[in-house]
Design an enzyme around this catalytic site. Structure first.
Site, PDB file in Angstrom:
ATOM      1  N   GLU B  60       1.936  -9.292  -9.260  1.00  0.00           N
ATOM      2  CA  GLU B  60       2.250  -9.935  -7.985  1.00  0.00           C
ATOM      3  C   GLU B  60       2.520  -8.942  -6.862  1.00  0.00           C
ATOM      4  OE1 GLU B  60       3.383 -11.050 -10.887  1.00  0.00           O
ATOM      5  OE2 GLU B  60       2.600 -13.092 -10.977  1.00  0.00           O
ATOM      6  N   HIS B 129      11.266 -20.823 -14.606  1.00  0.00           N
ATOM      7  CA  HIS B 129      10.013 -21.335 -14.041  1.00  0.00           C
ATOM      8  C   HIS B 129      10.190 -22.588 -13.187  1.00  0.00           C
ATOM      9  CE1 HIS B 129       7.637 -18.528 -16.320  1.00  0.00           C
ATOM     10  NE2 HIS B 129       6.512 -19.140 -16.067  1.00  0.00           N
TER      11      HIS B 129
END
Lengths: 321, 323
Positions: B60, B129
């Site tokens: 990322e 998450h």
């Protein structure tokens, strides 16, 4: 090398040296704030590298950026003014010592978070590929930056996409005060390139001729489509990491040993030996450099502070609704 | 006007803008061959090719960092971060690069990156998450942070994001992709940084955004059956935060409930209520209430997770408390 170019590169190194010495004085006089990372000792690295690039090849570096900023063509005055936080600084006094940049000179900063500019460099190269330019990107970093995750992510991505990047690790032996072998699993940065299937070379960074020759060869291979490569340049900073560094981590004898390998002295000696210039001609360049830096300091000191309204300008690139 | 899903609306905006502007390209994990983990970019790779729909390593920081570099050189990258939970690994790039380079280098560079990402819980994905940390990103001047709650706004605001010179964090919601709504066809643009009234009412002001808009609208329908008319202001953008419609509504109703999915501490509700007190103190008839997530890492267990996330009943209860 042509005589005119030799003299110009010599003068550039002297300007950087004098500019850094004057910066240290101005810092101690309280005229420069924040952090100040001097490039003294490493002048041949940026000067050699930049002399090997094409004018539209991108250059991006970390926070020890005064030298390379001058090499890419930012005036000593605009650099000094930025260090003094003046409106005439290259970043309008908003960036400071660690954030010099010049979009017109394809110099993309001056970045203060260790390693964070490495993925940015991959993006600069990606843009050139996207736009079908054959420019390459020179990304300079310190040895310490090879230990942070951004290095892995950026270098890996650039290799996967075969991006035209020359990764330059300026190995000045210390990440702040921590010696390379105390922080890096391998002591030679070129070993890290192997993990990414990249070609790598090591160069003596105290010799501008050497830096320029090796970098020039690698740049042409990269421009030819060979993908990214890594160049480790061995160098040494004669001053502390930043102003106010007590330097408990290295012995004065070590510093003195390296200072005998002064990059400016070496370049001067070699130039005379090769008949590129005489002592007198080089002394003349010394005087020119001295004058240029004094004029830059005067320009910076007499330049205006940023206007108060500058506080709120350029937060956004275009007005919000 | 077609009635399409949020997914189709976002996809449409991306597709149309990519047809319009050759400098727009998408990069991210599984955006290409796979077609996007939420299927937003399904069919893009075949149509636009690998140059403009670029699969990346799982990295990322490099995805957003490279997008920043490409944007500085004049391109318009759309960096997809699979979920906002992974944005923390690119926090440096999102908060230290995207919003700062324009200012810090004296206006020399623009960083018109659009980071598309997905927020929200409720799918039993566990604590790491399932977060809704939108407010954290809205803390940073220089960044534009938006989170539309309807398909029409999603399309119109993504188009705006793809046309601005400013860096934008475009937050979608994991459980809104199937939500349907009327979406104007073709070139439909909604400005960034503008909140809007999604339901008129006179008794109480509900301020909300994204998924919680859906919850708030359901609560308002039930309240209406009891004769309570809630006015719902959808923030749509968290930065810049447009308080205009909120204050206007509050001056009419004198009562407010702020509904957000994230945690209340230092959150959207905290910010909005502070601004109401600052800007409309004389109109306050009851303490402002916040409805937000329980202050725990979200558990996996379905019942426990649902207990933690704001629901219709929580909104109804809060409204009744301020009346």
């Amino acid at each position: 090398m042509e005589k005119s170019e030799y003299l110009d590169l010599y003068r550039q190194m002297v300007v950087i040296r004098r500019m850094e010495e004057r910066s240290a004085e101005l810092y101690q006089a309280g005229k420069i704030g924040g952090f100040l990372h001097l490039y003294i000792g490493q002048e041949a690295v940026s000067t050699g590298l930049v002399s090997a690039r094409r004018a539209d090849d991108n250059v991006i570096t970390a926070y020890r950026d005064h030298g390379v900023a001058y090499n890419v063509g930012i005036s000593a005055g605009a650099i000094m003014a930025e260090l003094l936080g003046k409106a005439t600084g290259i970043s309008k006094g908003k960036g400071g010592s660690m954030h010099l940049a010049d979009a017109e000179k394809f110099f993309w900063g001056g970045h203060a978070i260790v390693g964070a500019h490495i993925p940015v460099a991959a993006g600069l190269a990606l843009a050139d590929v996207y736009m079908e330019n054959d420019a390459i990107t020179i990304c300079m970093m310190g040895d310490g930056a090879t230990n942070i995750g951004f290095f892995h992510e950026g270098v890996n991505m650039a290799k996967v996409w075969n991006l035209p990047v020359l990764w330059v690790v300026e190995n000045n032996q210390y990440g702040m005060g921590t010696a390379v072998d105390r922080a890096s699993a391998v002591s030679e940065m070129t070993q890290k390139a192997a993990g990414y299937g990249m070609k790598a070379e090591r160069a003596d960074g105290m010799d501008l001729f050497n830096v320029r020759e090796v970098a020039g060869r690698m740049i042409e291979e990269i421009r030819g489509g060979g993908g990214p490569q890594l160049l480790e340049i061995l160098t040494y900073r004669f001053r502390g990491h930043s102003m106010g560094d007590p330097e408990r981590y290295r012995k004065q004898e070590e510093v003195h040993k390296w200072q005998e390998e002064d990059p400016i002295g070496i370049f001067r000696k070699k130039g005379i030996e090769q008949g590129l210039a005489s002592e007198e001609e080089l002394n003349e360049q010394d005087d020119l450099a001295e004058k240029e830096v004094e004029e830059a300091v005067h320009f910076a000191e007499t330049s205006p502070e940023p206007a108060p309204e500058e506080l709120y300008t350029e937060v956004y690139a275009e007005p919000l609704e | 006007m077609a009635r399409i899903t949020m997914r189709e609306a976002i996809s449409q905006a991306l597709w149309e803008e990519m047809e319009r502007d050759p400098n727009i390209f998408i990069m991210g994990e599984e955006v290409g061959v796979w077609g996007g983990t939420y299927a937003v970019t399904k069919g893009f790779y075949d149509h636009f090719g690998g140059k403009r729909v670029r699969d990346t390593p799982i990295a990322e920081a490099a995805i957003v960092g490279a997008a920043v570099g490409a944007a500085m050189k004049g391109l318009k990258p759309v960096a997809e971060i699979m979920t906002i939970n992974f944005a923390f690994v690119a926090f440096e790039q999102i908060v230290n690069e995207m919003p700062k380079f324009h200012y810090m280098f004296g206006g020399q560079f623009n960083v018109p990156v659009v980071v598309r990402t997905v927020s929200g819980g409720g799918r039993q994905l566990g604590a790491t998450h399932s977060q809704t940390p939108d407010a954290i990103f809205a803390h940073f001047p220089g960044l534009v942070v938006v989170a539309p709650g309807t398909p029409a706004d999603a399309k119109g605001m993504l188009k705006s994001a793809l046309r601005t010179k400013n860096p934008v964090l475009f937050i979608e919601h994991a459980t809104l992709y199937q939500t349907r709504g009327e979406v104007p066809e073709g070139d439909y643009v909604v400005p960034l940084g503008k909140s809007t009234v999604q339901r008129p009412g006179s008794d109480v002001t509900i301020v909300t955004y994204s998924k919680m808009l859906e919850i708030s609208l359901k609560a308002a329908d039930q309240l209406a059956k009891e004769g309570i008319e809630a006015e719902i202001v959808d923030l749509r953008s968290l930065r810049p935060l447009d308080m205009g419609p909120v204050i206007e509504s509050f001056k009419k109703t004198n009562r407010a409930v702020i509904v957000e999915e994230g945690w209340p501490s230092y959150g959207v509700g905290a910010e909005v209520s502070a601004r109401i007190y600052e800007q409309a103190f004389d109109y306050v008839d009851a303490p402002i209430k916040r409805v937000a997530q329980a202050e725990v890492p979200l558990p996996y267990n379905r019942t426990l997770e649902q207990m933690a996330i704001p629901k219709v009943d929580d909104v109804i209860k809060a409204v009744k408390e301020v009346l």
